[in-house]
Motif scaffolding. Structure first.
Motif, PDB file in Angstrom:
ATOM      1  N   GLY A 203       0.815  -1.212   0.000  1.00 34.23           N
ATOM      2  CA  GLY A 203       0.000   0.000   0.000  1.00 34.23           C
ATOM      3  C   GLY A 203       0.852   1.267   0.000  1.00 34.23           C
ATOM      4  N   ARG A 204       1.965   1.241   0.715  1.00 31.40           N
ATOM      5  CA  ARG A 204       2.855   2.404   0.730  1.00 31.40           C
ATOM      6  C   ARG A 204       3.452   2.663  -0.650  1.00 31.40           C
ATOM      7  NH1 ARG A 204       4.232   0.267   5.867  1.00 31.40           N
ATOM      8  NH2 ARG A 204       5.965  -0.892   4.960  1.00 31.40           N
ATOM      9  N   GLU A 205       3.775   1.599  -1.368  1.00 28.40           N
ATOM     10  CA  GLU A 205       4.335   1.769  -2.712  1.00 28.40           C
ATOM     11  C   GLU A 205       3.279   2.320  -3.679  1.00 28.40           C
ATOM     12  OE1 GLU A 205       7.505   1.531  -3.529  1.00 28.40           O
ATOM     13  OE2 GLU A 205       7.864   1.124  -1.412  1.00 28.40           O
ATOM     14  N   VAL A 206       2.046   1.867  -3.543  1.00 31.43           N
ATOM     15  CA  VAL A 206       0.963   2.394  -4.378  1.00 31.43           C
ATOM     16  C   VAL A 206       0.785   3.881  -4.125  1.00 31.43           C
ATOM     17  CG1 VAL A 206      -1.505   2.277  -4.888  1.00 31.43           C
ATOM     18  CG2 VAL A 206      -0.225   0.163  -4.491  1.00 31.43           C
ATOM     19  N   GLU A 207       0.761   4.256  -2.863  1.00 34.22           N
ATOM     20  CA  GLU A 207       0.562   5.664  -2.510  1.00 34.22           C
ATOM     21  C   GLU A 207       1.746   6.510  -2.957  1.00 34.22           C
ATOM     22  OE1 GLU A 207      -0.556   9.318  -1.235  1.00 34.22           O
ATOM     23  OE2 GLU A 207      -1.778   7.538  -1.628  1.00 34.22           O
ATOM     24  N   ALA A 208       2.965   5.985  -2.818  1.00 30.68           N
ATOM     25  CA  ALA A 208       4.152   6.742  -3.217  1.00 30.68           C
ATOM     26  C   ALA A 208       4.143   7.013  -4.722  1.00 30.68           C
ATOM     27  CB  ALA A 208       5.417   5.976  -2.825  1.00 30.68           C
ATOM     28  N   PHE A 209       3.700   6.041  -5.503  1.00 31.85           N
ATOM     29  CA  PHE A 209       3.665   6.229  -6.951  1.00 31.85           C
ATOM     30  C   PHE A 209       2.628   7.282  -7.334  1.00 31.85           C
ATOM     31  CE2 PHE A 209       2.040   4.972 -11.200  1.00 31.85           C
ATOM     32  CZ  PHE A 209       3.203   5.204 -11.923  1.00 31.85           C
ATOM     33  N   THR A 210       1.436   7.169  -6.783  1.00 26.50           N
ATOM     34  CA  THR A 210       0.388   8.147  -7.112  1.00 26.50           C
ATOM     35  C   THR A 210       0.743   9.532  -6.563  1.00 26.50           C
ATOM     36  OG1 THR A 210      -0.860   7.446  -5.146  1.00 26.50           O
ATOM     37  CG2 THR A 210      -1.402   6.381  -7.229  1.00 26.50           C
ATOM     38  N   ALA A 211       1.414   9.583  -5.398  1.00 28.22           N
ATOM     39  CA  ALA A 211       1.807  10.874  -4.835  1.00 28.22           C
ATOM     40  C   ALA A 211       2.845  11.561  -5.720  1.00 28.22           C
ATOM     41  CB  ALA A 211       2.368  10.686  -3.424  1.00 28.22           C
ATOM     42  N   PHE A 212       3.741  10.798  -6.325  1.00 24.49           N
ATOM     43  CA  PHE A 212       4.721  11.385  -7.246  1.00 24.49           C
ATOM     44  C   PHE A 212       4.012  12.021  -8.436  1.00 24.49           C
ATOM     45  CE2 PHE A 212       7.242  11.065 -11.110  1.00 24.49           C
ATOM     46  CZ  PHE A 212       8.421  11.705 -10.737  1.00 24.49           C
ATOM     47  N   HIS A 304      12.110   7.377  -4.943  1.00 24.78           N
ATOM     48  CA  HIS A 304      10.918   6.788  -5.555  1.00 24.78           C
ATOM     49  C   HIS A 304      11.324   5.587  -6.413  1.00 24.78           C
ATOM     50  CE1 HIS A 304      10.083  11.111  -4.966  1.00 24.78           C
ATOM     51  NE2 HIS A 304       8.865  10.719  -4.649  1.00 24.78           N
ATOM     52  N   GLN A 305      10.519   4.545  -6.388  1.00 21.93           N
ATOM     53  CA  GLN A 305      10.762   3.378  -7.227  1.00 21.93           C
ATOM     54  C   GLN A 305      10.063   3.600  -8.564  1.00 21.93           C
ATOM     55  OE1 GLN A 305      12.650   0.676  -6.717  1.00 21.93           O
ATOM     56  NE2 GLN A 305      13.324   1.386  -4.713  1.00 21.93           N
ATOM     57  N   LEU A 306      10.753   4.275  -9.480  1.00 24.29           N
ATOM     58  CA  LEU A 306      10.148   4.663 -10.748  1.00 24.29           C
ATOM     59  C   LEU A 306      10.949   4.120 -11.920  1.00 24.29           C
ATOM     60  CD1 LEU A 306       9.520   8.433  -9.921  1.00 24.29           C
ATOM     61  CD2 LEU A 306       7.780   6.635  -9.973  1.00 24.29           C
ATOM     62  N   ALA A 307      10.259   3.842 -13.002  1.00 25.20           N
ATOM     63  CA  ALA A 307      10.914   3.379 -14.222  1.00 25.20           C
ATOM     64  C   ALA A 307      10.052   3.753 -15.416  1.00 25.20           C
ATOM     65  CB  ALA A 307      11.131   1.867 -14.179  1.00 25.20           C
ATOM     66  N   PHE A 308      10.662   3.685 -16.598  1.00 22.91           N
ATOM     67  CA  PHE A 308       9.920   3.808 -17.841  1.00 22.91           C
ATOM     68  C   PHE A 308       9.774   2.421 -18.446  1.00 22.91           C
ATOM     69  CE2 PHE A 308      11.561   8.242 -17.782  1.00 22.91           C
ATOM     70  CZ  PHE A 308      10.335   8.871 -17.843  1.00 22.91           C
ATOM     71  N   ARG A 309       8.538   2.056 -18.725  1.00 22.82           N
ATOM     72  CA  ARG A 309       8.279   0.804 -19.401  1.00 22.82           C
ATOM     73  C   ARG A 309       8.849   0.860 -20.812  1.00 22.82           C
ATOM     74  NH1 ARG A 309       3.552  -2.176 -17.886  1.00 22.82           N
ATOM     75  NH2 ARG A 309       3.136  -2.402 -20.109  1.00 22.82           N
ATOM     76  N   ARG A 310       8.938  -0.287 -21.439  1.00 24.03           N
ATOM     77  CA  ARG A 310       9.448  -0.323 -22.804  1.00 24.03           C
ATOM     78  C   ARG A 310       8.525   0.441 -23.756  1.00 24.03           C
ATOM     79  NH1 ARG A 310      13.534  -3.857 -24.287  1.00 24.03           N
ATOM     80  NH2 ARG A 310      13.149  -5.012 -22.384  1.00 24.03           N
ATOM     81  N   ASP A 311       7.269   0.640 -23.372  1.00 24.08           N
ATOM     82  CA  ASP A 311       6.362   1.416 -24.224  1.00 24.08           C
ATOM     83  C   ASP A 311       6.444   2.923 -23.946  1.00 24.08           C
ATOM     84  OD1 ASP A 311       5.034   1.731 -21.816  1.00 24.08           O
ATOM     85  OD2 ASP A 311       3.287   0.530 -22.388  1.00 24.08           O
ATOM     86  N   GLY A 312       7.322   3.338 -23.019  1.00 28.54           N
ATOM     87  CA  GLY A 312       7.567   4.748 -22.793  1.00 28.54           C
ATOM     88  C   GLY A 312       6.820   5.377 -21.635  1.00 28.54           C
TER      89      GLY A 312
END
Length: 476
Positions: A203-212, A304-312
């Protein structure tokens, strides 16, 4: 150059995978000299009990297991870590990775239904989850850790799903009930604690992604702000698709030339980020490394645990299903789409600058020298084969030049005209090529003239026994 010499980009990526996967370094889980074994088809058969637990899903599981067997057969005899690197660069396995994830979601939705709580599992959601994960281990875990296979590259995503989103689906409702009413069905405080550990962490990771996404949206420059109307959506999606294609090309070329990191750029007040290539996590091509300081840093630590997917599109690096989704209710997600495009465009601009500074003539000439290194030969291959893309009218959003592409039609023409190769259709719309005195090579891609990845080209030349220098000369 001997056929069995490993291409520089694959070797470099293999080392990056080892460096990036701290767990593998500590446990030495994949020895450097391990090779992919010829698979035994009998080990890739769906267990009979699935006919009872989910008869409508049993055939599909058997089918994708057969596909996994075929993938291992393609790499039989190659070093495991370099086979992983090849898949990481080209992404040829991602369609199968997604099929296993989809199957897991469907199957364990049945097995983890709260309707299955009963005296047999103590009416305890934690026990139900444990039973499901034990069954997952029987179906998947033994394959993930099986030596001499490429299985982990395909199945790790499903494993991460079981430890995150699936855990939240099974145990979240009762945890919420306990928080609101003090009542739940957990058999003990220990069970509830274990459940909370998994569910709260996800849940913390979900919130961190949306908060970013929310934070960047609050400080989005006017040039990237969302607009009304279908044209804006079309422009954004078109430009992200183009950028994704460019990243696939640049990732290979610039890694070979040791240009793989960019300087930090400010995205919002007290939030800086830089782009670096990703080599280990499934479905991502680049990592967004964030910090609160503009100071230069080579560290991989990130806020933040962020990345770009291969689709951009932006996603969570560990859980790529947490993503900016352009195909699902796009009108309601215009802000997310704008943020994703802004971060992508801002952090990758320096990669185009690096490509623009590259003089292709010396790169190709050096790769043809008799004493050229594997790295120099590989760089020459990419630059020599690249051809200009068809010029298109750029939208106001697109700011970067179009990059050259490597296409199957041109590659096929060169092999046929200069090396006497013969082509035929394989399974589905795959294509295979054969040359007298060499082995057959099958392109695991679809489409008459789709873009090729340099890894596929290099592997094909090796199988066909075509010296790299001869091929580069034929490209002129």
């Amino acid at each position: 150059m001997s056929d069995d010499r490993t291409q520089a980009a694959v070797k470099a990526t293999a080392q990056m995978i080892t460096d990036d996967d701290a767990w593998a370094v500590v446990t030495d889980s994949i020895p450097a000299d391990e090779v992919i074994a010829e698979p035994n088809p009998a080990e890739y058969v769906a267990p009979h009990y699935l006919q009872k637990t989910a008869p409508h899903l049993a055939p599909a599981f058997g089918e994708i297991l057969g596909m996994l067997c075929n993938l291992n057969a393609r790499f039989a005899g190659e070093r495991t870590v370099e086979a992983q690197a090849t898949l990481s660069l080209a992404g040829e396995h991602e369609w199968l990775e997604e099929k296993f994830l989809d199957w897991c979601e469907m199957y364990f939705k049945i097995r983890g239904s709260l309707d299955r709580l009963s005296p047999r599992n103590g009416n305890d959601p934690w026990r139900l989850y444990q039973d499901c994960y034990e069954e997952f281990n029987q179906l998947f875990e033994k394959r993930i850790v099986q030596p001499g296979t490429i299985n982990s590259s395909v199945l790790n995503l499903s494993q991460r799903f079981m430890l995150s989103r699936f855990a939240a689906q099974v145990m979240g409702p009762d945890l919420k009930s306990y928080a609101e009413t003090g009542r739940d069905r957990y058999a003990s405080a220990a069970s509830r604690y274990n459940a909370n550990h998994l569910v709260d962490g996800y849940g913390r990771e979900v919130e961190a992604f949306t908060a970013f996404l929310r934070r960047i949206a609050q400080h989005l420059p006017a040039d990237y702000a969302q607009h009304d109307g279908p044209e804006w959506l079309t422009d954004i999606q078109t430009n992200v698709t183009r950028r994704a294609e460019d990243l696939t090309f640049l990732r290979y070329v610039l890694c070979v030339l040791s240009v793989n990191d960019a300087e930090k750029r400010q995205l919002a007040p007290d939030l800086w980020a830089r782009f670096t290539w990703d080599v280990y996590h499934g479905r991502s091509v680049g990592v967004v490394v964030t910090s609160s300081s503009p100071e230069p840093s080579a560290e991989r630590t990130t806020r933040h645990q962020l990345a770009f997917r291969r689709d951009g599109w932006l996603c969570h690096r560990e859980y790529p299903w947490l993503r900016v989704q352009p195909d699902y209710l796009p009108d309601e997600r215009r802000s997310e789409l704008a943020v994703s495009w802004y971060v992508l465009d801002t952090l990758t601009s320096q990669l185009y600058e690096a490509w623009g500074r590259l003089d292709p003539g010396p790169v190709v000439s050096r790769g043809l020298e008799s004493d050229a290194t594997e790295k120099e030969q590989t760089a020459a291959l990419v630059v020599a084969l690249a051809e200009p893309d068809v010029a298109e009218v750029e939208t106001p959003v697109a700011k970067r030049p179009r990059l050259p592409q490597l296409r199957l039609k041109r590659f096929r023409a060169i092999l046929t005209r200069h090396f006497g190769c013969e082509w035929s259709m394989a399974k589905g719309s795959e294509q295979k090529v054969y040359r007298q005195g060499g082995k057959q090579f099958t392109f695991g891609c679809h489409g008459i003239d789709r873009k090729l990845h340099p890894v596929q080209i290099k592997n094909c030349l090796g199988k066909l026994g075509i010296p790299l220098g001869d091929f580069i000369a034929a490209c002129g």
